[in-house]
Write an enzyme that holds these catalytic residues in place. Sequence first.
Site, PDB file in Angstrom:
ATOM      1  N   ARG A 195      -4.528   1.010   0.078  1.00 30.33           N
ATOM      2  CA  ARG A 195      -4.581   0.116  -1.090  1.00 30.33           C
ATOM      3  C   ARG A 195      -3.740  -1.114  -0.792  1.00 30.33           C
ATOM      4  NH1 ARG A 195      -2.761   2.396  -6.835  1.00 30.33           N
ATOM      5  NH2 ARG A 195      -0.707   2.223  -5.889  1.00 30.33           N
ATOM      6  N   SER A 222     -11.526   6.272 -10.437  1.00 25.76           N
ATOM      7  CA  SER A 222     -10.426   6.576 -11.354  1.00 25.76           C
ATOM      8  C   SER A 222     -10.969   6.731 -12.764  1.00 25.76           C
ATOM      9  CB  SER A 222      -9.390   5.443 -11.343  1.00 25.76           C
ATOM     10  OG  SER A 222      -8.671   5.438 -10.135  1.00 25.76           O
ATOM     11  N   LYS A 238       2.528   2.277 -11.193  1.00 29.35           N
ATOM     12  CA  LYS A 238       1.546   1.397 -11.814  1.00 29.35           C
ATOM     13  C   LYS A 238       1.943   1.214 -13.275  1.00 29.35           C
ATOM     14  CE  LYS A 238      -2.802   1.114 -10.773  1.00 29.35           C
ATOM     15  NZ  LYS A 238      -4.246   1.422 -10.636  1.00 29.35           N
TER      16      LYS A 238
END
Lengths: 205, 205
Positions: free
Chosen positions: B40, B109, B138
Amino acid sequence: MTPEQLRLYLVTDRGLSLGRDIEWIVGEAVAGGVTIVQLREKDIDTREFVALGLRLKALLAPLGVPLIINDRVDVALAVDADGVHIGQSDMPYDVARRLLGPDRIIGLSVETLDQVKEANLLDVDYIAVSPVYSTPTKTDTAPPFGLEGLRQAVALSRHPGVAIGGMNAATAPAVLATGIDGIAVVSAICSAPDPRAAAAALRSL
Amino acid sequence: MTPEQLRLYLVTDRGLSLGRDIEWIVGEAVAGGVTIVQLREKDIDTREFVALGLRLKALLAPLGVPLIINDRVDVALAVDADGVHIGQSDMPYDVARRLLGPDRIIGLSVETLDQVKEANLLDVDYIAVSPVYSTPTKTDTAPPFGLEGLRQAVALSRHPGVAIGGMNAATAPAVLATGIDGIAVVSAICSAPDPRAAAAALRSL
């Protein structure tokens, strides 16, 4: 693509659009005479990027105006764009060509005369000579080519080209006199009070 | 892919890696027992993203550990990754599937039970239930599922799944007891003093 399609090249910029809708600016710009549009987005979600790209494709395809996506080969494929524009730190040309196939447009930014020569070894469809003049639009650019450097780039390149960086109604005549096929503008249209009129004025030069 | 490959899922995070090289962290993590790796990257140039992806592919392919690219379908194709992971604001599943073909892995997700149901209508290869617990990694996430919400997600979903958000050696046993196939970790490995030992400890649970 034809070199004539490079005559007046709009690069979108959300931050320079004075809060106005990008789709509206593009519509006004092509009504004023823009011949090709590059959608450049650096800070939006992929989903939003794809949705906007699809709307621009629907707007531009009936007019025969090519839609080019900045950097994102996946977005270009997702929206069936006419091509991508890559910079020196984006996907390498050969990888982009493999993913896009032989028919889509690939444009490449060149920031030095050495990069003009390197581009001659690639089957890019056009080069963007960047920047001709220094500009507040992009602050991470190489030293400007200036008119004399642009003349040398035009003489060296085997590809059609556009000049970018500081392009406006005052600078464009001398730039076009170098023999470059067209000018690429950001703020001269995106930040203009009347983008259609700004495009028409630039197109008439 | 098999559900067993979801057992210990590493998501890389440059900012949480304490300045250490991502390739090194991934190498240590798989030596410790990580079964799948998601690269990522949100803030690096495409060229650098592709180059790093190619290095990870060369590292992981001989070990049989799948490499998943976050969001960027073009990067996944460029490095011949095993698949992509998409969030709710990334490329829509059907577009990603069209570009990637039938064989590559697509993970999605899901942030609510409604999204678990929506995922059941898609041929995604796995879901990531996010977040189970709130986490500093996050900050733009939906309200956490908690253990009871995770249990409901597992019961509802027809897909294999991993749990993400607050996963560590203390939380993992109760999470795995819900029947989810695996846990996805970021800081528990990326920020660990010894990523290999951290992965081995999580794998042994």
